[in-house]
Design a protein around this motif. Structure first.
Motif, short mmCIF file in Angstrom:
data_model
loop_
_atom_site.label_atom_id
_atom_site.label_comp_id
_atom_site.label_asym_id
_atom_site.label_seq_id
_atom_site.Cartn_x
_atom_site.Cartn_y
_atom_site.Cartn_z
N VAL A 118 0.84 -1.20 0.00
CA VAL A 118 0.00 0.00 0.00
C VAL A 118 0.87 1.25 0.00
O VAL A 118 0.60 2.22 -0.72
CB VAL A 118 -0.95 -0.01 1.21
N THR A 119 1.94 1.25 0.79
CA THR A 119 2.83 2.41 0.85
C THR A 119 3.44 2.70 -0.51
O THR A 119 3.48 3.85 -0.96
CB THR A 119 3.95 2.18 1.88
N ALA A 120 3.93 1.66 -1.18
CA ALA A 120 4.56 1.84 -2.50
C ALA A 120 3.56 2.39 -3.51
O ALA A 120 3.87 3.32 -4.27
CB ALA A 120 5.13 0.51 -2.98
N ASN A 121 2.35 1.85 -3.52
CA ASN A 121 1.34 2.33 -4.48
C ASN A 121 0.84 3.72 -4.14
O ASN A 121 0.55 4.52 -5.03
CB ASN A 121 0.18 1.33 -4.53
N LEU A 122 0.75 4.02 -2.86
CA LEU A 122 0.39 5.37 -2.44
C LEU A 122 1.44 6.37 -2.89
O LEU A 122 1.13 7.47 -3.38
CB LEU A 122 0.22 5.40 -0.92
N ALA A 123 2.72 5.99 -2.76
CA ALA A 123 3.81 6.89 -3.14
C ALA A 123 3.79 7.20 -4.64
O ALA A 123 3.90 8.36 -5.04
CB ALA A 123 5.15 6.26 -2.75
N VAL A 124 3.64 6.18 -5.48
CA VAL A 124 3.67 6.43 -6.93
C VAL A 124 2.43 7.20 -7.36
O VAL A 124 2.48 8.01 -8.30
CB VAL A 124 3.82 5.13 -7.74
N THR A 125 1.30 6.98 -6.68
CA THR A 125 0.09 7.73 -7.03
C THR A 125 0.24 9.20 -6.67
O THR A 125 -0.15 10.08 -7.44
CB THR A 125 -1.13 7.13 -6.30
N LEU A 126 0.82 9.48 -5.52
CA LEU A 126 1.10 10.87 -5.15
C LEU A 126 2.03 11.53 -6.17
O LEU A 126 1.83 12.68 -6.56
CB LEU A 126 1.74 10.93 -3.75
N ALA A 127 3.05 10.79 -6.61
CA ALA A 127 3.97 11.32 -7.61
C ALA A 127 3.26 11.60 -8.93
O ALA A 127 3.51 12.62 -9.59
CB ALA A 127 5.14 10.35 -7.81
N LYS A 128 2.35 10.70 -9.33
CA LYS A 128 1.58 10.92 -10.56
C LYS A 128 0.69 12.15 -10.45
O LYS A 128 0.40 12.81 -11.45
CB LYS A 128 0.72 9.69 -10.85
N MET A 129 0.24 12.45 -9.25
CA MET A 129 -0.61 13.61 -9.04
C MET A 129 0.17 14.92 -9.01
O MET A 129 -0.41 15.99 -8.93
CB MET A 129 -1.38 13.45 -7.72
N GLY A 130 1.48 14.82 -9.06
CA GLY A 130 2.29 16.03 -9.11
C GLY A 130 2.99 16.40 -7.82
O GLY A 130 3.69 17.40 -7.75
N PHE A 131 2.80 15.58 -6.79
CA PHE A 131 3.47 15.86 -5.52
C PHE A 131 4.91 15.34 -5.54
O PHE A 131 5.24 14.39 -6.25
CB PHE A 131 2.72 15.20 -4.36
N LYS A 132 5.76 15.97 -4.74
CA LYS A 132 7.12 15.49 -4.55
C LYS A 132 7.11 14.55 -3.35
O LYS A 132 6.70 14.94 -2.25
CB LYS A 132 8.06 16.67 -4.30
N VAL A 133 7.57 13.32 -3.60
CA VAL A 133 7.34 12.24 -2.62
C VAL A 133 8.64 11.52 -2.28
O VAL A 133 9.48 11.29 -3.14
CB VAL A 133 6.32 11.21 -3.17
N GLY A 134 8.74 11.14 -1.00
CA GLY A 134 9.83 10.29 -0.55
C GLY A 134 9.28 9.15 0.29
O GLY A 134 8.21 9.28 0.89
N VAL A 135 9.99 8.03 0.32
CA VAL A 135 9.60 6.88 1.15
C VAL A 135 10.79 6.48 2.01
O VAL A 135 11.88 6.23 1.50
CB VAL A 135 9.15 5.68 0.29
N LEU A 136 10.56 6.44 3.31
CA LEU A 136 11.56 5.92 4.24
C LEU A 136 11.11 4.53 4.67
O LEU A 136 10.07 4.37 5.29
CB LEU A 136 11.69 6.84 5.46
N ASP A 137 11.89 3.53 4.31
CA ASP A 137 11.59 2.15 4.68
C ASP A 137 12.11 1.92 6.09
O ASP A 137 13.28 1.64 6.30
CB ASP A 137 12.27 1.20 3.68
#
Length: 378
Positions: A118-137
């Motif tokens: 869910v985190t990975a898909n949420l991150a790429v969706t935010l990026a597609k929407m134009g947001f600048k996104v980072g993920v800390l594992d």
């Protein structure tokens, strides 16, 4: 033996109030003393609500009266706790990271519910929407983001920022990623105690060149433990989302996850609950729904806990396949999965907006509009 109120007060003057440097009588903690024959009643008010402090104070009063006044006195202590009122509510903890506007923790009380997916898909969706996104594992013992973003063989580079050496996150699909998986071999187990794991996390947080981000998503490990506390002490978490399946076993642990964030000492706003693997629809029967793990369990839990249900993600084989090959399923354009993750992401962003509006403005809270959610970049 005959004794007076003054004898009792004189004895109580030998007891020091913890943290004040004054004796019990001088500080005003002793409110009243009554003596009658061999009976003594002491009314006292303390500011420390801890059970240990109350017990210690009572024992000291009994001991000092028996030692300095009369060893057979029948002493009764009436204790009132008057803890100082908290002046700060909804306080954001931790230090701000310059350039990071919102930090969202993705948690689950139980492993295996698809939190990292869910985190990975949420991150790429935010990026597609134009947001600048980072993920800390932050799942130190079971990092999965390098696999899910197809960057297993990548290594963060060292860059100089303001004269200091920093780690440059690995980037793919418009998402910046840092994970302990970049620093270990694929078959190497991370056998660390809590303090060492927390230190590694702090390095990935504060010694990283994250740049400017609208969202930093933190993929927390399952459960409610040391890593969670370390993250929440180190960072001003904007809010948390909890992932669960509809199954009762998972919901019981999800409830604990929500409870952890809502504890008064932690006080991280819960943005809502995500129901993953909500139902199964066979490809050949697109109108059918089979509730393999139960029906609407997360919905009922959200209602019970008075938090939003952010979305329901179906159990689809391609989600698993996409995660295994390192291309999150939300990137499959024109599919029901893409729409499901878009709706989920929009709901989360809206809850962040609501949360930021309801709390006093802080350095960590910046998003005030839903810009980017309506126009998705294909």
């Amino acid at each position: 033996m005959k004794f007076t109120k003054q004898d009792i007060l004189k004895a109580l003057e030998t007891i020091t109030v913890p943290g004040e440097g004054r004796n019990m009588v001088e500080s005003g903690a002793v409110k009243n003393v009554v003596t009658f024959a061999d009976e003594v009643i002491v009314d006292i008010t303390i500011t420390n609500p801890a059970l240990q402090a109350r017990k210690k104070t009572e024992v000291e009063i009994l001991q000092v009266i028996h030692e300095k006044v009369y060893n057979k006195a029948q002493v009764k202590v009436n204790m009132t706790v008057n803890a100082p009122a908290k002046t700060e509510t909804n306080q954001i903890k931790g230090k701000n990271i310059p350039g990071i506007q919102n930090i969202v923790a993705v948690a689950s009380g139980k492993g295996g519910v698809g939190k990292s997916t869910v985190t990975a898909n949420l991150a790429v969706t935010l990026a597609k929407m134009g947001f600048k996104v980072g993920v800390l594992d932050a799942d130190i013992y079971g990092p999965s983001m390098p696999i899910m973003f197809d960057v297993e063989m990548e290594k963060p580079l060292s860059v100089t920022v303001d004269g200091k050496s920093k780690m440059k996150p690995v980037e793919n699909y418009g998402v910046k990623i840092l994970s302990i998986g970049f620093f270990t071999k694929p078959d190497q187990a991370v056998v660390w105690r809590g303090p060492m794991a927390s230190k590694a996390l702090n390095q990935m947080i504060f010694d990283a060149a994250w740049g400017t981000l609208d969202f930093l998503l933190i993929d927390l490990p399952p459960g409610t433990g040391d890593i969670h506390l370390s993250i929440m002490q180190a960072l001003p978490i904007t809010g948390a989302v909890v992932v669960s399946t509809p199954q009762n076993v998972a919901l019981a642990d999800a409830k604990k996850g929500v409870s952890m964030f809502q504890q008064e000492s932690i006080n991280v706003p819960v943005l809502g609950i995500i129901e993953n693997m909500a139902y199964f629809t066979p490809e050949e029967l697109p109108d059918n729904k089979y509730y393999i793990f139960g029906k609407e369990g997360a919905k009922h839990l959200a209602e019970d806990l008075n938090v939003p249900l952010l979305g329901e993600i179906p159990l689809v084989q391609s989600i698993r396949e996409a995660g295994d090959i390192g291309r999150p399923a939300a990137m499959q354009t024109g599919t029901p999965l893409e729409k499901a993750f878009e709706k989920l992401t929009q709901n989360i962003v809206q809850e962040v907006v609501n949360r930021n509006t309801d709390l006093p403005p802080t350095e960590a809270i910046k998003i005030t509009t839903m810009a980017g959610c309506s126009a998705v970049k294909k």
